[in-house]
Design an enzyme around this catalytic site. Structure first.
Site, PDB file in Angstrom:
ATOM      1  N   SER A  88      44.696  45.077  29.056  1.00 34.52           N
ATOM      2  CA  SER A  88      45.211  43.995  28.211  1.00 34.52           C
ATOM      3  C   SER A  88      45.781  44.477  26.887  1.00 34.52           C
ATOM      4  O   SER A  88      46.341  43.678  26.138  1.00 34.52           O
ATOM      5  CB  SER A  88      44.102  42.965  27.938  1.00 34.52           C
ATOM      6  OG  SER A  88      43.722  42.285  29.118  1.00 34.52           O
ATOM      7  N   ASP A 170      39.535  37.482  28.202  1.00 33.53           N
ATOM      8  CA  ASP A 170      40.797  36.882  27.760  1.00 33.53           C
ATOM      9  C   ASP A 170      41.411  35.925  28.775  1.00 33.53           C
ATOM     10  O   ASP A 170      42.429  35.291  28.492  1.00 33.53           O
ATOM     11  CB  ASP A 170      41.805  37.970  27.392  1.00 33.53           C
ATOM     12  CG  ASP A 170      41.986  39.018  28.497  1.00 33.53           C
ATOM     13  OD1 ASP A 170      41.964  38.646  29.686  1.00 33.53           O
ATOM     14  OD2 ASP A 170      42.153  40.206  28.162  1.00 33.53           O
ATOM     15  N   HIS A 187      31.589  39.654  32.129  1.00 31.71           N
ATOM     16  CA  HIS A 187      31.147  39.403  30.759  1.00 31.71           C
ATOM     17  C   HIS A 187      31.488  37.989  30.301  1.00 31.71           C
ATOM     18  O   HIS A 187      31.554  37.708  29.111  1.00 31.71           O
ATOM     19  CB  HIS A 187      31.741  40.449  29.812  1.00 31.71           C
ATOM     20  CG  HIS A 187      31.227  41.829  30.087  1.00 31.71           C
ATOM     21  ND1 HIS A 187      31.788  42.963  29.546  1.00 31.71           N
ATOM     22  CD2 HIS A 187      30.192  42.258  30.856  1.00 31.71           C
ATOM     23  CE1 HIS A 187      31.116  44.031  29.972  1.00 31.71           C
ATOM     24  NE2 HIS A 187      30.151  43.624  30.771  1.00 31.71           N
ATOM     25  N   THR A 262      39.043  51.048  31.619  1.00 28.12           N
ATOM     26  CA  THR A 262      37.657  50.875  31.195  1.00 28.12           C
ATOM     27  C   THR A 262      37.023  52.221  30.887  1.00 28.12           C
ATOM     28  O   THR A 262      37.299  53.218  31.563  1.00 28.12           O
ATOM     29  CB  THR A 262      36.819  50.142  32.258  1.00 28.12           C
ATOM     30  OG1 THR A 262      35.436  50.140  31.873  1.00 28.12           O
ATOM     31  CG2 THR A 262      36.959  50.781  33.630  1.00 28.12           C
ATOM     32  N   CYS A 324      48.054  52.211  31.478  1.00 30.23           N
ATOM     33  CA  CYS A 324      47.677  51.510  32.709  1.00 30.23           C
ATOM     34  C   CYS A 324      48.863  50.806  33.362  1.00 30.23           C
ATOM     35  O   CYS A 324      48.999  50.818  34.597  1.00 30.23           O
ATOM     36  CB  CYS A 324      46.566  50.505  32.414  1.00 30.23           C
ATOM     37  SG  CYS A 324      44.975  51.259  32.014  1.00 30.23           S
TER      38      CYS A 324
END
Length: 389
Positions: A88, A170, A187, A262, A324
């Protein structure tokens, strides 16, 4: 002392270990005997803990090309994506741990006792104001999904996505077109909110919470006046039950793990990489290598848990190092999906702009017309990382 129970597998195995020790002491091949004993102990651990599995090699080479050929084969039908903040960042949302740009490095204005306090439930209940001030800056709906998000959607449209496990709050996976059943929001999410009063727990919508946050008023329950918190997981709170139920059902049948953006530092999410069968290939798309095996545990227990990119025993883990979005474009290019992915991103971003009345795209998620980076062989990946640094 109780007599050993011969029907107990642990007692039986322990007896065999003693036999091996006795045998080793009477031979000149002590080193060989020691290796045999270590192998036996590995088997004991894996059998006792239910961790044993065949280390079959399914990739013909440990490169992005090898992963591509596997994805195009009949063996690869169920893909799980494990994603974090790195997917993100190109949408303008900071990650947590980058030294200068990460979220934790830019919280001085909130006068916290330490950066992590802003996401601790005990601190939030006493001082909710810093969190809601931050939430206004990061609130879902102000950002567009990235190329990574739409690549995951493309996996779904191709019938390959088993599940996407996300650490992000998000909601961009939902905006990109994934349905709730496609997701495990490990999460939590801003999608719903609840009163923190355990005797109340009134639920509120995303729209209600957004109105409160942007009016700079601390959200209060309409019934009991306690603070209302978005359903994101703070430090000190349990993960959603869906995380554990899906984990039990999904990872026994996964054919490929794609891990993106991550650090694999937060448990229990980080342990998901060890839940797949030992033969299952794992692709990491990230700025740096993460999740590697602890050498001692790997030796003692024969675990396939941690990532192994570089040792002579590596057989299933591939790292593509870099941005990414560019990694997803490179993989899509090899799969023959690049144009389809680019068209999907442009079309969906145009729809978002039309709905919001804005025509300005996120510059960081605009697709370059140039060719995507070449598939990541080790030399190319190393060069790319050095150039970024």
């Amino acid at each position: 002392m109780a007599e050993p129970d011969p029907s107990d597998p642990l007692e039986t195995q322990a007896g065999k270990v003693q036999e091996a020790q006795d045998s080793d002491s009477d031979t000149e091949g002590g080193a060989t005997g020691g290796e045999a004993e270590m192998d036996f102990l590995r088997n004991l651990f894996t059998q006792t803990l239910g961790l044993g599995s065949q280390k079959e090699r399914l990739l013909d080479e440990l490169t992005l090309e090898g992963v591509t050929r596997y994805m195009q084969s009949e063996r690869c039908r169920k893909v799980i994506c494990l994603v974090g903040a790195g997917i993100s960042t190109s949408a303008g949302i900071p990650d947590f741990r980058s030294p200068s740009t990460g979220l934790y490095a830019n919280l001085e204005k909130y006068h916290l006792p330490y950066p992590e306090a802003i996401f601790e439930i005990s601190y939030f209940k006493k001082h909710p104001e810093p969190f809601f001030a931050l939430a206004k800056e990061l609130y879902p709906g102000q950002f567009k999904p990235t190329i990574c998000h739409y690549f995951i959607r493309l996996l779904k449209e191709k019938g390959l996505l088993l599940r996407c496990y996300t650490q992000n709050i998000d909601t961009l996976e939902r905006v990109a077109g994934l349905e709730p059943q496609d997701l495990v929001e490990a999460h939590g999410t801003f999608y719903t909110s609840h009163c923190v009063n355990t005797s109340c727990r009134k639920e509120y919508t995303m729209g209600w919470m957004k109105e409160k946050i942007f009016s700079e008023a601390t959200p209060r329950c309409e019934q009991c006046q306690s603070v209302v918190k978005p359903d994101i997981v703070f430090f000190g709170e349990n993960l959603p039950s869906r995380f554990f139920s899906c984990m039990q059902s999904d990872f026994s049948k996964v054919d490929l793990l794609i891990i993106m953006g991550t650090s694999l530092q937060v448990q229990p999410f980080a342990s998901l990489i060890s839940k797949a069968p030992l033969a299952t290939p794992r692709l990491l798309i990230n700025k740096e290598k993460t999740g590697q095996t602890d050498p001692f545990l790997g030796m003692m227990m024969g675990l396939g848990g941690g990532m192994d990119f570089d040792s002579k025993k590596a057989y299933r883990d591939v790292a593509w190092l870099g941005d990414c979005d560019q990694g997803c474009l490179a993989l899509a290019d090899l799969l023959g999906w690049k144009k389809e992915l680019e068209d999907l991103v442009r079309r969906e971003h145009a729809n978002i702009d039309a709905q919001s009345g804005s025509q300005a795209p996120n510059p960081s998620t605009t697709i370059s017309p140039g060719k995507s980076p070449p598939p990541a062989k080790e030399a190319a990946r190393t060069k790319e990382k050095e150039e970024q640094q």
